[in-house]
Design a protein around this motif. Structure first.
Motif, mmCIF file in Angstrom:
data_model
loop_
_atom_site.group_PDB
_atom_site.id
_atom_site.type_symbol
_atom_site.label_atom_id
_atom_site.label_comp_id
_atom_site.label_asym_id
_atom_site.label_seq_id
_atom_site.Cartn_x
_atom_site.Cartn_y
_atom_site.Cartn_z
ATOM 1 N N GLY B 312 25.152 -18.033 21.594
ATOM 2 C CA GLY B 312 25.455 -18.293 20.193
ATOM 3 C C GLY B 312 26.859 -18.830 20.043
ATOM 4 N N SER B 313 27.521 -18.390 18.974
ATOM 5 C CA SER B 313 28.874 -18.879 18.744
ATOM 6 C C SER B 313 29.762 -17.717 18.345
ATOM 7 N N VAL B 314 31.044 -17.924 18.534
ATOM 8 C CA VAL B 314 32.007 -16.866 18.244
ATOM 9 C C VAL B 314 32.960 -17.382 17.176
ATOM 10 N N SER B 315 33.259 -16.570 16.181
ATOM 11 C CA SER B 315 34.230 -17.015 15.172
ATOM 12 C C SER B 315 35.329 -15.974 15.031
ATOM 13 N N LEU B 316 36.517 -16.457 14.762
ATOM 14 C CA LEU B 316 37.674 -15.579 14.652
ATOM 15 C C LEU B 316 37.753 -15.023 13.241
ATOM 16 N N LEU B 317 37.759 -13.715 13.127
ATOM 17 C CA LEU B 317 37.845 -13.115 11.802
ATOM 18 C C LEU B 317 39.289 -12.882 11.380
ATOM 19 N N GLN B 318 40.101 -12.457 12.326
ATOM 20 C CA GLN B 318 41.471 -12.131 11.961
ATOM 21 C C GLN B 318 42.279 -12.063 13.224
ATOM 22 N N ASN B 319 43.563 -12.392 13.115
ATOM 23 C CA ASN B 319 44.413 -12.091 14.254
ATOM 24 C C ASN B 319 45.765 -11.631 13.760
ATOM 25 N N VAL B 320 46.402 -10.828 14.561
ATOM 26 C CA VAL B 320 47.674 -10.249 14.139
ATOM 27 C C VAL B 320 48.510 -10.024 15.394
ATOM 28 N N THR B 321 49.819 -10.239 15.250
ATOM 29 C CA THR B 321 50.696 -9.999 16.390
ATOM 30 C C THR B 321 51.497 -8.744 16.134
ATOM 31 N N LEU B 322 51.353 -7.784 17.023
ATOM 32 C CA LEU B 322 51.996 -6.494 16.784
ATOM 33 C C LEU B 322 53.223 -6.283 17.628
ATOM 34 N N SER B 323 53.297 -6.989 18.748
ATOM 35 C CA SER B 323 54.330 -6.625 19.705
ATOM 36 C C SER B 323 54.692 -7.868 20.489
ATOM 37 N N THR B 324 55.822 -7.771 21.222
ATOM 38 C CA THR B 324 56.147 -8.905 22.076
ATOM 39 C C THR B 324 55.616 -8.708 23.483
ATOM 40 N N GLN B 325 55.200 -7.494 23.784
ATOM 41 C CA GLN B 325 54.710 -7.194 25.121
ATOM 42 C C GLN B 325 53.181 -7.139 25.103
ATOM 43 N N PRO B 326 52.549 -7.300 26.266
ATOM 44 C CA PRO B 326 51.088 -7.267 26.276
ATOM 45 C C PRO B 326 50.545 -5.946 25.736
ATOM 46 N N ILE B 327 49.447 -6.062 25.034
ATOM 47 C CA ILE B 327 48.733 -4.864 24.604
ATOM 48 C C ILE B 327 47.676 -4.611 25.659
ATOM 49 N N SER B 328 47.895 -3.578 26.463
ATOM 50 C CA SER B 328 47.047 -3.436 27.640
ATOM 51 C C SER B 328 45.836 -2.567 27.396
ATOM 52 N N SER B 329 45.837 -1.776 26.348
ATOM 53 C CA SER B 329 44.672 -0.918 26.169
ATOM 54 C C SER B 329 44.323 -0.834 24.698
ATOM 55 N N LEU B 330 43.051 -0.639 24.449
ATOM 56 C CA LEU B 330 42.519 -0.718 23.091
ATOM 57 C C LEU B 330 41.333 0.226 23.031
ATOM 58 N N ASP B 331 41.201 0.985 21.964
ATOM 59 C CA ASP B 331 40.001 1.818 21.853
ATOM 60 C C ASP B 331 39.638 1.988 20.390
ATOM 61 N N TRP B 332 38.384 1.766 20.050
ATOM 62 C CA TRP B 332 37.895 2.028 18.704
ATOM 63 C C TRP B 332 37.520 3.497 18.594
ATOM 64 N N SER B 333 37.715 4.052 17.419
ATOM 65 C CA SER B 333 37.263 5.427 17.230
ATOM 66 C C SER B 333 35.763 5.423 17.006
ATOM 67 N N PRO B 334 35.010 6.246 17.724
ATOM 68 C CA PRO B 334 33.566 6.242 17.524
ATOM 69 C C PRO B 334 33.158 6.907 16.223
ATOM 70 N N ASP B 335 34.096 7.582 15.577
ATOM 71 C CA ASP B 335 33.730 8.350 14.391
ATOM 72 C C ASP B 335 34.075 7.648 13.094
ATOM 73 N N LYS B 336 35.190 6.922 13.059
ATOM 74 C CA LYS B 336 35.580 6.275 11.809
ATOM 75 C C LYS B 336 35.577 4.770 12.024
ATOM 76 N N LYS B 337 34.811 4.083 11.244
ATOM 77 C CA LYS B 337 34.675 2.645 11.448
ATOM 78 C C LYS B 337 35.991 1.943 11.128
ATOM 79 N N GLY B 338 36.460 1.179 12.038
ATOM 80 C CA GLY B 338 37.671 0.409 11.789
ATOM 81 C C GLY B 338 38.940 1.061 12.294
ATOM 82 N N LEU B 339 38.867 2.313 12.707
ATOM 83 C CA LEU B 339 40.075 2.981 13.199
ATOM 84 C C LEU B 339 40.199 2.690 14.681
#
Lengths: 424, 360
Positions: B312-339
């Motif tokens: 299919g195709s991929v579309s960008l919904l949003q992007n944001v820059t939080l830091s100058t260093q790489p963000i090496s880890s990411l985890d969604w909360s399984p309980d609260k959507k969007g956290l």
């Protein structure tokens, strides 16, 4: 000499003087009128009108109207009084002069003051404009910030709400579980007693349930259902190994698309270098370390050439070329040797190769290129291919036009060509 | 790249952040709670596990556990909801499972690899899916091993290089296709761009490909369903989304790729509540939120009549820059959507909330 305008007419009231000055066809602009407190002048070359006024007037408020071939002055008196005449009658020249100068000075001062005032007001306006834009931008920024803040707070509130729900939910669940636990223990106890009464059902089964039930009683929060489920988990997989092949990669670093070209080049060069070193390894083993260095060999060759040992020089250059075939000077010098040995074709070959390697024609390799051309030219001439020879000499001349020898030789060849052409 | 209308786009709101005194390599939500774990390496060369609780806009440190070796990665994937044991891989190649209530001695421990364990994943726990709980680890020594916490010392599956072959670092592993008790698949990404899919039921290599850049992170959109999509991110800012429903005998799986930014894409994580939305974190300290749209037909027949997938195709919904260093880890909360929580190499862990995900 200016032409004086004297047909003016005037009348006065207590506060003002009205002066009408006909201009004999001349066109007047505001620049032609000069007025100060006591001095009035209209100068439209060649016409001139001046008046030392009877009493001072308020020159800032007074007006002059230009039109219909005359100028109409409205002069407001400083002191309301009736004038005997428009001008001071008994004015001598000096006084006139003095007054005139004074007037001019005063006017200048006034002009200066005015410009100053203008500057100040301009600056103030600018400041004001700047402040206004700053305020606007601030307001915009604040608006955006507020939006974001609101969003953030909303979201934080939701989070808190959810957290509280979670806590309550957990409490409720634990209470429920306790209730369930008690309920479950009863039937299980019954089942156990049933099982015990029946003979020998797999020991494992009973022991497991017994273990689980005790655990359940102690652990207040555990779900009984979970422990039952554990029984249903499949056994651990049978151990096995899968052999893996990787896409080959020489470098220990990770693969990056942008570096692929560089890496290819590096590998290529490495392969080349290795090839040269490895070829004819058997022969090269006899040589000493220094004899494997193309530069050293080149020097050796040069020395032998200087001493007249042309064959030896050729040998030295040959070996050097085998080790590194990208040095143009080797071919150049070998060409010279071949010339001396009268191997003309070889001389031409080598000079050509040298020229090839000297391809970026920069001032640095001018010398070498001149020599290459000259040597090739000489070889051609000795083979009686005079036109080609001339071409080379001319090329050499182009690179180094100041070389007399080349010029002389070029001339000679030209003559030779013309001579042969004439004779044929 | 289409994007939703400005006001309706999901916003990434920074909710809380915490400066840490060590390098954080992995951050994970503790399931069924508002607590999160940060795993990393302290300056003195020891490993740290810190447990934080989210209080309003602050993170409060509840517990700090120090271990002899720096910890690279961790997962809750293979544990039950009651126990919530954390499985970690450390710099020395040890796989440990800890009970956070009593962390002095691990519940399970094995020196699984000779070199650092780069990536770990767990399946079969947390009440998701069926089958035995298993943990897979991928290491710099080129092997990928699958462990069962009930079996000590030896892995239940070992994917190792052929004898005599030079090894490549395995950078990432992920479980998938665990929709019943027998089926299970492990996907591994290596630093030479190889992606390999191992089928644990048949103990064989099911598919492999090379994406021309070292593979930093792979993830299936859901571990516990018939494998649907696989996202693989790599160096040089590229990621590929593979449609895993249809495997062609020679061409493998269809994919679409996107180049998001110039820097490495360190992680990809799918939103647990919506498997078509995923977030990628980049080496420039930015987060991109993407949505995958399915094609009209997911498979078609090729010239020989065999089924071929359609990406299919991929579309960008949003992007944001939080830091100058790489963000090496990411985890969604399984309980609260969007956290979600992200940890970056500027020694900060940030809790973010992504809004308006319901409207996608």
């Amino acid at each position: 000499m200016p032409v004086w305008l004297r047909e003016h007419r005037w009348r006065q009231t207590l506060t003002a003087v009205y002066l009408s000055l006909p201009l004999r066809g001349a066109r007047a602009t505001p620049a032609n009128i000069f007025c100060s407190e006591r001095y009035l002048k209209v100068s439209i070359p060649p016409f001139l009108f001046e008046a030392i006024l009877y009493a001072p007037i308020d020159d800032t408020n007074s007006t002059a109207k230009i039109g219909n071939g005359n100028i109409f002055f409205t002069l407001y008196k400083k002191e309301p009084a009736m004038w005997d005449s428009l001008t001071l009658a008994n004015a001598d020249k000096e006084k006139l002069q003095y007054l005139r100068e004074n007037a001019v000075l005063k006017a200048q001062e006034k002009a200066k003051e005015e410009t100053e005032a203008k500057k100040i007001t301009k600056q103030e306006h600018k400041k004001y404009a700047l402040e206004a834009t700053m305020k606007l931008e601030e307001a915009e920024r604040k608006r955006i910030e507020d939006l974001k803040e609101k969003e953030r707070q909303k979201v934080a509130k939701e989070l808190e709400l959810w957290k509280n729900q979670q806590k309550d939910g957990d409490k409720y669940k634990s209470i429920q579980k306790k209730g369930e636990l008690h309920k479950e223990i009863e039937p299980l106890k019954e089942r156990k007693s049933e099982k015990m009464s029946k003979t020998r059902i797999p020991n494992e089964g009973t022991s497991k349930t017994r273990l689980k039930s005790t655990k359940g009683c102690h652990d207040s929060g555990s779900i009984f259902a979970q422990s039952l489920k554990e029984e249903q988990l499949p056994a651990p997989r049978a151990a096995a190994t899968i052999k893996v092949n990787f896409t080959p990669r020489v470098f220990p670093t990770a693969l990056r698309e942008s570096r692929v070209a560089e890496e290819e080049e590096w590998l290529h060069k490495q392969a080349e270098a290795r090839r040269i070193i490895n070829s004819d390894l058997s022969e090269l083993e006899d040589l000493k370390e220094e004899e494997k260095n193309p530069d050293w060999l080149k020097d050796k060759g040069n020395k032998m050439f200087a001493m007249g040992d042309y064959l030896g020089a050729v040998n030295a250059y040959n070996l050097a070329v085998r080790l590194n075939n990208k040095l143009p000077l080797l071919y150049l010098n070998r060409a010279a040797c071949h010339l001396k040995l009268r191997n003309l074709h070889k001389a031409i070959e080598d000079s050509s190769k040298a020229l090839e390697l000297l391809t970026p024609p920069v001032p640095d390799n001018e010398n070498a290129r001149v020599k290459a051309h000259v040597r090739r030219g000489t070889a051609f001439c000795q083979l009686e291919l005079y036109t080609e020879g001339l071409q080379d000499y001319e090329a050499a001349l182009k690179i180094d036009p100041r070389n007399k020898n080349i010029e002389k030789d070029a001339e000679k060849i030209r003559h030779l060509i013309q001579g042969t052409m004439q004779s044929s | 790249m289409s994007a939703a209308v400005g006001a309706e786009r999901p916003q990434v709101v920074s909710h809380a952040q915490q400066a840490l005194s060590y390098t954080v390599f992995d951050c994970k939500w503790v399931p069924r709670s508002a607590r999160l774990l940060c795993l990393g390496s302290a300056a003195r060369g020891t490993g740290l596990i810190q447990l934080y609780e989210l209080h309003g806009a602050r993170l409060e440190l509840l517990r700090e556990i120090e271990k002899p070796k720096p910890i690279k990665c961790g997962t809750f994937g293979a544990t039950s909801l009651q126990q919530r044991y954390l499985a970690t891989g450390d710099f020395d190649g040890n796989l440990n499972i800890w009970n956070l209530e009593a962390p002095e001695i691990p519940v399970y421990s094995v020196k699984g690899h000779k070199e650092i364990i780069n990536s770990i994943d767990g399946v079969g726990g947390l009440g998701i899916g069926e089958g035995a709980p298993e943990i897979v680890t991928g290491s710099r020594d080129g092997t990928v091993k699958v462990w069962d916490p009930r079996q000590n010392d030896t892995p239940v599956a070992n994917m190792e290089p052929v004898q005599g072959e030079s090894k490549r670092d395995c950078w990432t592993v992920a479980f998938g296709n665990a929709y019943n008790q027998e089926e299970r698949v492990v996907c591994a990404g290596y630093d030479n761009g190889d992606i390999k899919l191992f089928d644990l039921k048949t103990m064989s290599l099911r598919w492999e490909t090379n994406i021309k850049n070292g593979v930093c992170s792979v993830e299936f959109d859901r571990k516990d369903i018939n494998m649907n999509k696989l996202v693989a991110t790599s160096l040089e800012g590229k990621f590929h989304v593979f449609d895993m429903r249809t495997q062609h005998p020679t061409k493998g799986f269809a994919s679409v790729s996107e180049k998001a930014q110039k820097s490495t894409i360190w992680q990809v994580r799918h939103l647990p509540q919506n498997r078509d939305i995923f977030m990628t974190s980049g080496g420039s300290g930015s987060l991109h939120l993407w949505k995958y749209e399915y094609p009209a037909q997911r498979s078609k027949k090729d010239s020989e009549g065999s089924e071929m997938g359609v990406a299919g195709s991929v579309s960008l919904l949003q992007n944001v820059t939080l830091s100058t260093q790489p963000i090496s880890s990411l985890d969604w909360s399984p309980d609260k959507k969007g956290l979600c929580v992200c940890g970056a190499f500027d020694q900060t862990v940030r809790v973010l909330i992504v809004t308006k995900l319901n409207k996608i």
